[in-house]
Design a protein around this motif. Sequence first.
Motif, PDB file in Angstrom:
ATOM      1  N   THR A 350      -3.523   9.610   0.034  1.00  0.00           N
ATOM      2  CA  THR A 350      -3.693  11.239   0.819  1.00  0.00           C
ATOM      3  C   THR A 350      -2.799  12.161   0.245  1.00  0.00           C
ATOM      4  O   THR A 350      -1.660  11.630   0.012  1.00  0.00           O
ATOM      5  CB  THR A 350      -4.030  10.870   2.202  1.00  0.00           C
ATOM      6  N   PRO A 351      -3.112  13.283   0.059  1.00  0.00           N
ATOM      7  CA  PRO A 351      -2.181  14.360  -0.011  1.00  0.00           C
ATOM      8  C   PRO A 351      -1.375  14.827   1.193  1.00  0.00           C
ATOM      9  O   PRO A 351      -2.042  14.957   2.335  1.00  0.00           O
ATOM     10  CB  PRO A 351      -2.910  15.691  -0.610  1.00  0.00           C
ATOM     11  N   ILE A 352      -0.097  15.088   1.228  1.00  0.00           N
ATOM     12  CA  ILE A 352       0.551  15.528   2.263  1.00  0.00           C
ATOM     13  C   ILE A 352       0.380  16.933   2.618  1.00  0.00           C
ATOM     14  O   ILE A 352       0.568  17.435   3.629  1.00  0.00           O
ATOM     15  CB  ILE A 352       2.311  15.064   2.238  1.00  0.00           C
ATOM     16  N   ASP A 353       0.316  17.753   1.456  1.00  0.00           N
ATOM     17  CA  ASP A 353       0.272  19.232   1.749  1.00  0.00           C
ATOM     18  C   ASP A 353      -0.796  19.739   0.715  1.00  0.00           C
ATOM     19  O   ASP A 353      -1.350  19.076   0.106  1.00  0.00           O
ATOM     20  CB  ASP A 353       1.639  19.792   1.342  1.00  0.00           C
ATOM     21  N   GLY A 354      -0.800  21.162   0.670  1.00  0.00           N
ATOM     22  CA  GLY A 354      -1.696  21.739  -0.521  1.00  0.00           C
ATOM     23  C   GLY A 354      -3.323  21.750  -0.156  1.00  0.00           C
ATOM     24  O   GLY A 354      -4.153  22.286  -0.886  1.00  0.00           O
ATOM     25  N   LEU A 355      -3.222  21.526   1.163  1.00  0.00           N
ATOM     26  CA  LEU A 355      -4.942  21.579   1.463  1.00  0.00           C
ATOM     27  C   LEU A 355      -5.128  22.785   2.253  1.00  0.00           C
ATOM     28  O   LEU A 355      -4.512  23.230   3.246  1.00  0.00           O
ATOM     29  CB  LEU A 355      -5.244  20.234   2.373  1.00  0.00           C
ATOM     30  N   ASP A 356      -6.438  23.268   2.204  1.00  0.00           N
ATOM     31  CA  ASP A 356      -6.830  24.366   3.074  1.00  0.00           C
ATOM     32  C   ASP A 356      -7.183  23.887   4.577  1.00  0.00           C
ATOM     33  O   ASP A 356      -7.245  22.518   4.784  1.00  0.00           O
ATOM     34  CB  ASP A 356      -8.489  24.911   2.690  1.00  0.00           C
ATOM     35  N   GLU A 357      -7.426  24.797   5.315  1.00  0.00           N
ATOM     36  CA  GLU A 357      -7.736  24.166   6.960  1.00  0.00           C
ATOM     37  C   GLU A 357      -8.860  23.693   6.921  1.00  0.00           C
ATOM     38  O   GLU A 357      -9.700  24.300   6.271  1.00  0.00           O
ATOM     39  CB  GLU A 357      -7.350  25.505   7.784  1.00  0.00           C
ATOM     40  N   GLY A 358      -9.289  22.415   7.574  1.00  0.00           N
ATOM     41  CA  GLY A 358     -10.528  21.986   7.558  1.00  0.00           C
ATOM     42  C   GLY A 358     -10.911  21.191   6.472  1.00  0.00           C
ATOM     43  O   GLY A 358     -11.861  20.616   6.590  1.00  0.00           O
ATOM     44  N   GLU A 359      -9.771  20.938   5.419  1.00  0.00           N
ATOM     45  CA  GLU A 359     -10.198  20.145   4.237  1.00  0.00           C
ATOM     46  C   GLU A 359      -9.391  19.055   4.446  1.00  0.00           C
ATOM     47  O   GLU A 359      -8.344  18.635   4.843  1.00  0.00           O
ATOM     48  CB  GLU A 359      -9.719  21.047   3.281  1.00  0.00           C
ATOM     49  N   GLN A 360     -10.155  17.786   4.153  1.00  0.00           N
ATOM     50  CA  GLN A 360      -9.504  16.549   4.045  1.00  0.00           C
ATOM     51  C   GLN A 360      -9.886  15.784   2.788  1.00  0.00           C
ATOM     52  O   GLN A 360     -11.087  15.777   2.446  1.00  0.00           O
ATOM     53  CB  GLN A 360      -9.872  15.746   5.284  1.00  0.00           C
ATOM     54  N   ILE A 361      -8.999  14.871   2.279  1.00  0.00           N
ATOM     55  CA  ILE A 361      -9.506  13.999   1.103  1.00  0.00           C
ATOM     56  C   ILE A 361      -8.543  12.759   1.376  1.00  0.00           C
ATOM     57  O   ILE A 361      -7.444  12.595   1.567  1.00  0.00           O
ATOM     58  CB  ILE A 361      -8.918  14.942  -0.133  1.00  0.00           C
ATOM     59  N   THR A 362      -9.370  11.514   1.107  1.00  0.00           N
ATOM     60  CA  THR A 362      -8.939  10.366   1.146  1.00  0.00           C
ATOM     61  C   THR A 362      -9.355   9.658  -0.030  1.00  0.00           C
ATOM     62  O   THR A 362     -10.569   9.766  -0.455  1.00  0.00           O
ATOM     63  CB  THR A 362      -9.587   9.550   2.577  1.00  0.00           C
ATOM     64  N   MET A 363      -8.394   9.020  -0.771  1.00  0.00           N
ATOM     65  CA  MET A 363      -8.642   8.459  -2.084  1.00  0.00           C
ATOM     66  C   MET A 363      -8.137   6.669  -1.718  1.00  0.00           C
ATOM     67  O   MET A 363      -7.118   6.586  -1.212  1.00  0.00           O
ATOM     68  CB  MET A 363      -7.836   8.771  -3.201  1.00  0.00           C
ATOM     69  N   LEU A 364      -9.176   5.914  -2.084  1.00  0.00           N
ATOM     70  CA  LEU A 364      -8.886   4.585  -2.035  1.00  0.00           C
ATOM     71  C   LEU A 364      -8.894   3.862  -3.475  1.00  0.00           C
ATOM     72  O   LEU A 364      -9.669   4.138  -4.123  1.00  0.00           O
ATOM     73  CB  LEU A 364     -10.356   4.007  -1.103  1.00  0.00           C
ATOM     74  N   VAL A 365      -7.994   2.957  -3.350  1.00  0.00           N
ATOM     75  CA  VAL A 365      -7.710   2.226  -4.922  1.00  0.00           C
ATOM     76  C   VAL A 365      -7.766   0.718  -4.490  1.00  0.00           C
ATOM     77  O   VAL A 365      -6.970   0.326  -3.688  1.00  0.00           O
ATOM     78  CB  VAL A 365      -6.707   2.741  -5.735  1.00  0.00           C
ATOM     79  N   MET A 366      -8.497   0.009  -5.348  1.00  0.00           N
ATOM     80  CA  MET A 366      -8.612  -1.664  -4.950  1.00  0.00           C
ATOM     81  C   MET A 366      -7.347  -2.071  -5.901  1.00  0.00           C
ATOM     82  O   MET A 366      -7.018  -1.625  -6.948  1.00  0.00           O
ATOM     83  CB  MET A 366      -9.815  -2.086  -5.361  1.00  0.00           C
ATOM     84  N   PRO A 367      -6.591  -3.097  -5.230  1.00  0.00           N
ATOM     85  CA  PRO A 367      -5.435  -3.628  -6.050  1.00  0.00           C
ATOM     86  C   PRO A 367      -5.902  -4.589  -6.840  1.00  0.00           C
ATOM     87  O   PRO A 367      -7.213  -4.892  -7.068  1.00  0.00           O
ATOM     88  CB  PRO A 367      -4.759  -4.176  -4.704  1.00  0.00           C
ATOM     89  N   VAL A 368      -5.099  -5.058  -7.807  1.00  0.00           N
ATOM     90  CA  VAL A 368      -5.264  -6.148  -8.897  1.00  0.00           C
ATOM     91  C   VAL A 368      -4.395  -7.158  -8.607  1.00  0.00           C
ATOM     92  O   VAL A 368      -3.559  -7.073  -8.067  1.00  0.00           O
ATOM     93  CB  VAL A 368      -5.549  -5.578 -10.288  1.00  0.00           C
ATOM     94  N   MET A 369      -4.882  -8.352  -8.813  1.00  0.00           N
ATOM     95  CA  MET A 369      -4.037  -9.664  -8.303  1.00  0.00           C
ATOM     96  C   MET A 369      -3.022  -9.463  -9.322  1.00  0.00           C
ATOM     97  O   MET A 369      -3.103  -9.500 -10.690  1.00  0.00           O
ATOM     98  CB  MET A 369      -4.964 -10.853  -8.699  1.00  0.00           C
ATOM     99  N   LEU A 370      -1.850 -10.003  -8.915  1.00  0.00           N
ATOM    100  CA  LEU A 370      -0.618 -10.201  -9.426  1.00  0.00           C
ATOM    101  C   LEU A 370      -0.289 -11.300  -9.982  1.00  0.00           C
ATOM    102  O   LEU A 370      -0.443 -12.503  -9.459  1.00  0.00           O
ATOM    103  CB  LEU A 370       0.752  -9.623  -8.884  1.00  0.00           C
ATOM    104  N   ASN A 371       0.043 -11.732 -11.413  1.00  0.00           N
ATOM    105  CA  ASN A 371       0.229 -12.971 -11.840  1.00  0.00           C
ATOM    106  C   ASN A 371       1.821 -13.023 -11.704  1.00  0.00           C
ATOM    107  O   ASN A 371       2.581 -12.340 -12.047  1.00  0.00           O
ATOM    108  CB  ASN A 371      -0.173 -13.285 -13.267  1.00  0.00           C
ATOM    109  N   SER A 372       2.235 -13.955 -10.803  1.00  0.00           N
ATOM    110  CA  SER A 372       3.762 -13.888 -10.541  1.00  0.00           C
ATOM    111  C   SER A 372       4.444 -14.245 -11.518  1.00  0.00           C
ATOM    112  O   SER A 372       4.226 -15.072 -12.484  1.00  0.00           O
ATOM    113  CB  SER A 372       3.675 -15.177  -9.201  1.00  0.00           C
TER     114      SER A 372
END
Length: 372
Positions: A350-372
Motif C-alpha cells: 500500500t502507498p503511505i502518501d500521495g493519495l487524494d482524500e477518499g482514495e485508497q489502493i491495496t495491492m496484493l502479490v502472491m509469494p513464490v516458494m523459495l528453494n532453500s
Amino acid sequence: MKFIVSSTYLLKQLQVLGGVINSSNTLPILDNFLFELDQTKLTVSASDLETTMASTLDVESDSKGSVAIPARLLLDTLKTFPEQPLTFVVEENNTVEISSNHGKYALAYADGNEFPKAVALEDPSKTVITGDVLATAISKTIFAAGNDDLRPVMSGVFFQFSTEGLTFVATDAHKLVKYTREDIKANQVAEFIMPKKPLNLLKGILAASEEDVTIEYNESNAKFTFENSELICRLIDGKYPNYEAVIPKENPNKLVIDRTQFLNSVRRVSIFSNKTTHQIRLKIAGAELNISAEDIDYSNKAEERLTCDYQGDDMQIGFNSRFLTEMLNNLGSDEVQLEMSMPNRAGILTPIDGLDEGEQITMLVMPVMLNS
C-alpha cells in the motif's frame, strides 16, 4: 450530402475512434467509419460489435444522410494534411470526394444502413464520475487483469458501485489490485465486469479530463457519455471471484521503505534471477532488507542491502520480480508499506502518501516458494 470540416479537428476525433477498429474484422463493414450527418452535426462511429464509440463534430452543412467510409484510407489521408478546411461531397457514383486546397481525392463508400446499430440500454442505472478520476481508477487496476481466455471474468476490471463509494478490482490470480473512492458515491448498488479494450480507450481519452463522465449500465452493457462522445460496450458475463476472501486480514510484519529505492533495487537484482521464475528473495531482519536473486544454471547472482523501517519477526519471502516491479511502478507515492504474515501468504503493498482524500489502493502479490 455535403459538409465542410477542419482537417486537424476531424483527424483528432477519428484517431480516437480508430482505436475501436480491429485489424481483422469478420464483417467488412466494420473496417469503416460511419458518418451520419444532420445539418451542422456530424456523428462519426466505429465498432467491433463488442464496443461501439461515437463522437459528434460541428461541421458546415445543410444536408442529411449517412455513409460508411474506409477507416484506414481516410486516416492515412488526413494525417498528411496541414490544418485546412476539407469539403466532403457524396457523389452519385458511390464515391465520396474530398476537396482540399490543393487537390481532390475520391474514396469508395458503403451504404451507412449496413453498419451495425449500437445497442440501446434498457432501464439502466446511472453514476456520474469525473474523467480524470475514472482514468486513474482504470490505470491503477488494469495492469493486474489477466489474459487467460479460459477465465474471461478475470480478463477485465470489476466495477463495484454502492452508496458508500466506488471500488475497482483487477486480478490474474497472482496479483490483485483494489482501488476505492469514498468521495464518490452511486445512488444504488451495482457490479459489473468491464473488458480491457474499452477501458484502455477510456483511459487514453480521459487522462487529463475534468469533465463529468456519465456511466449507465444494465446486466449486459455499459455506456460512458462525456463531452461530445459516447462509448457503449458489452460487459463480460459471469460472476467475479470473491476477492475479499484472498486478502489476508492479520499481517503482523510491516515493512516501510522508499518506493523508488525499492523499485530500482528489485529491477537491478532481478536481472540476475532465473529467467523462467523471475524469483527474488527478500530477507528482513531488524532495520535491514536484503534483496537477492540467483540463477543457478548460469552461476549468476546478485544481492543488495537496503535500510528500512520494519516491525515484526525476521523473515524470508520470495516474490516474482515482474509482479513486484509492475506494482511499484503503478504507485505514485514516495514511500510504500509491505505487510506480510507468513512466507506462504500473500504480501500486501500500500502507498503511505500521495493519495487524494477518499482514495485508497491495496495491492496484493502472491509469494513464490523459495528453494532453500
